[in-house]
Design an enzyme around this catalytic site. Structure first.
Site, PDB file in Angstrom:
ATOM      1  N   CYS A 134       0.843  -1.196   0.000  1.00  0.00           N
ATOM      2  CA  CYS A 134       0.000   0.000   0.000  1.00  0.00           C
ATOM      3  C   CYS A 134       0.881   1.251   0.000  1.00  0.00           C
ATOM      4  O   CYS A 134       1.462   1.609   1.036  1.00  0.00           O
ATOM      5  CB  CYS A 134      -0.917  -0.007   1.230  1.00  0.00           C
ATOM      6  SG  CYS A 134      -1.888   1.495   1.392  1.00  0.00           S
ATOM      7  N   CYS A 137      -0.335   4.116   2.294  1.00  0.00           N
ATOM      8  CA  CYS A 137      -0.112   3.893   3.730  1.00  0.00           C
ATOM      9  C   CYS A 137       1.369   4.053   4.091  1.00  0.00           C
ATOM     10  O   CYS A 137       1.702   4.666   5.098  1.00  0.00           O
ATOM     11  CB  CYS A 137      -0.526   2.476   4.139  1.00  0.00           C
ATOM     12  SG  CYS A 137      -2.024   1.879   3.374  1.00  0.00           S
ATOM     13  N   ASP A 138       2.257   3.483   3.288  1.00  0.00           N
ATOM     14  CA  ASP A 138       3.658   3.373   3.703  1.00  0.00           C
ATOM     15  C   ASP A 138       4.638   4.239   2.915  1.00  0.00           C
ATOM     16  O   ASP A 138       5.768   4.454   3.367  1.00  0.00           O
ATOM     17  CB  ASP A 138       4.099   1.898   3.608  1.00  0.00           C
ATOM     18  CG  ASP A 138       3.249   1.017   4.504  1.00  0.00           C
ATOM     19  OD1 ASP A 138       2.941   1.454   5.630  1.00  0.00           O
ATOM     20  OD2 ASP A 138       2.882  -0.093   4.089  1.00  0.00           O
TER      21      ASP A 138
END
Ligand code: NAP
Length: 311
Positions: A134, A137-138
């Site tokens: 992701c 997200c990261d």
């Protein structure tokens, strides 16, 4: 017997939330069960730009919230729990969780799909330590660093584009000589100065210490293998439908649930929508549409069942 709900929707991504809204609006007693936050994969999308009605990109998180509010406003109930079993009975379903069993006339399955893994050495070891599925997200953890993206579909192109706003060093490897992605998304990476594309390349191993340090790459055209330093590896190679709860219903060759145009599966009263369904095009707007169709057809199914006075 008294059946608890007209419809239970299992899975609260956008397809499930749309079904919840349409079910509740059709005056059906509608319960949606989701084990995490509602919104599903939409939550991970940054700057969603192809959902109709939003000419300016909208954050996936915000769209998911709006879907949830709208479903609840029409009277759908949203429950946070993990469904462990779905059992078809005569004229109704039992939907089990750890601490209770609920019944419904119809079930709409919207359990989505999970990220496919490469299954190469280092993938499991460095998952969460530089390997991610992701970018939204990261990605921000690796701002300015060198990132490897694996894959050639819409997700890989979308996410590589997102990462290219965080760093000037994105290397994208794809196993074939052309992308599978829609041309508009593929063009975004091919015309991006921060993304270097290497076709006919495969990731064979991820190496590191406490976190990712390098990847072993294989050029399948030249039949040569080499190691290169990377700070992070983002893998987007498709998904696996989450169908464990319905072993009894028909699937296609690759495991997605087969339905008719009403989203009805081979099991009477069981409907399937969104990423878990066999469909040629997986998009948020498609899932939302499927949710509406499934709720409409489930409503007709429930009406007919009640006419047969099972309760
Ligand atoms: P996908 O369309 O199935 O593409 C998967 C990609 O990964 C393909 O390029 C495939 O290569 C590659 N791949 C598969 N297994 C691999 C392996 N073991 N090793 C190396 N590469 C491998 O999956 P997706 O990109 O996740 O998209 C899933 C669905 O969501 C699609 O329907 C897509 O349209 C939709 N989606 C849409 C958007 C958007 O519209 N903005 C964004 C994201 C996702 P080959 O090409 O060689 O098969």
């Amino acid at each position: 017997m008294k059946v608890d709900w007209d419809i239970i929707i299992v899975g609260g991504g956008t397809a499930g939330l749309s079904a919840a809204q349409y079910g509740a609006r059709a005056n059906l007693k509608t319960l949606l069960i989701e084990e995490m936050a509602t919104g599903g994969l939409t939550l991970t999308i940054s700057g969603l730009e192809n959902y109709p009605g939003f000419p300016e990109p909208i954050e996936g998180y915000e769209l998911a919230q709006r879907f949830t509010q709208q479903a609840e406003r029409f009277g759908a109930e949203v429950m946070s729990a993990t469904v462990t079993k779905i059992e078809p009975k005569k004229g109704y379903f039992e939907v089990s969780m750890d601490d209770k069993v609920l019944t419904s006339y119809a079930v709409i399955l919207s359990t989505g799909a999970q990220h496919r893994k490469l299954d190469i050495p280092g993938e499991e070891e460095f998952s969460g330590k530089g390997i991610s599925y992701c970018a939204t997200c990261d990605g921000p953890f690796f701002k300015g660093k060198k990132m490897l993206v694996v894959g050639g579909g819409d997700a890989a192109c979308d996410e590589a584009t997102f990462l290219s706003n965080l760093t000037e060093q994105v290397v994208m490897v794809h196993r074939r000589d052309r992308f599978r992605a829609q041309p508009s998304l593929a063009e975004r990476v091919t015309n991006n100065k921060n993304i270097e594309i290497r076709y006919n390349h495969e990731a064979k191993e991820i190496k590191g210490d406490s976190q990712v340090r390098s990847a072993v790459l294989y050029d399948n055209k030249k039949d040569s293998t080499y190691e290169e330093e990377f700070d992070a590896v983002f893998i987007f190679i498709g998904s696996i439908p989450q169908t464990d709860l319905v072993p009894f219903t028909d699937k296609d060759d690759v495991g997605y649930i087969k339905t008719d145009q009403c989203m009805a599966s081979s099991t009477p009263g069981l409907f399937a929508i969104g990423d878990v369904r066999a469909t040629p095009f997986r998009q948020i707007v498609v899932g939302a549409g499927e949710g509406a169709v499934a709720a409409h057809c489930a409503s007709q199914y429930v009406d007919e069942l009640k006419g047969q006075s099972y309760d």
